[in-house]
Motif scaffolding. Sequence first.
Motif, mmCIF file in Angstrom:
data_model
loop_
_atom_site.group_PDB
_atom_site.id
_atom_site.type_symbol
_atom_site.label_atom_id
_atom_site.label_comp_id
_atom_site.label_asym_id
_atom_site.label_seq_id
_atom_site.Cartn_x
_atom_site.Cartn_y
_atom_site.Cartn_z
ATOM 1 N N SER A 180 -6.780 2.293 -2.168
ATOM 2 C CA SER A 180 -6.453 0.603 -2.259
ATOM 3 C C SER A 180 -5.445 0.787 -3.575
ATOM 4 O O SER A 180 -5.738 0.249 -4.568
ATOM 5 C CB SER A 180 -7.666 0.002 -2.791
ATOM 6 O OG SER A 180 -8.477 -0.081 -1.711
ATOM 7 N N LEU A 215 -4.631 0.922 1.953
ATOM 8 C CA LEU A 215 -6.003 0.564 2.805
ATOM 9 C C LEU A 215 -5.619 -0.671 3.183
ATOM 10 O O LEU A 215 -6.096 -0.782 4.840
ATOM 11 C CB LEU A 215 -7.241 0.825 1.908
ATOM 12 C CG LEU A 215 -8.380 0.464 2.730
ATOM 13 C CD1 LEU A 215 -8.553 1.463 3.775
ATOM 14 C CD2 LEU A 215 -9.652 0.255 1.650
ATOM 15 N N SER A 261 -4.976 -1.156 7.563
ATOM 16 C CA SER A 261 -5.903 -1.898 8.424
ATOM 17 C C SER A 261 -5.587 -3.085 9.407
ATOM 18 O O SER A 261 -6.224 -3.306 10.463
ATOM 19 C CB SER A 261 -7.188 -2.196 7.668
ATOM 20 O OG SER A 261 -6.814 -3.389 6.830
#
Length: 103
Positions: A11, A45, A49
């Motif tokens: 992240s 991240l 996704s």
Amino acid sequence: TYSKECSPFPSKSGVYLFVFFDLFDFKSKPRVGVVAYVGMSKNILKRLSSHPTRIKIEKLGLCTKAWFLLCPEDKIRNLERDLIRRFNPPWNLIGKKIGVEAL
């Protein structure tokens, strides 16, 4: 350096690459990878996704690996530009057909 293949996506900010391998080479020589797309994000991240190109890749049934390079937010744009120039990925939009439509 590039991440290890099995590393989880962080992240954090950085640049990511979608890499395709020659799946049709059944000989014992190492597979050759082609950088198909280079992108950047403040949160790798979260971006990967829901990445539209990644979703299209999966719908086509193609296999790819994603690698990433962590980079401070103020430098990701320059790193992305440098990697696009270095690899000339076919799915980046600069002067090319859009995404998977370029296949």
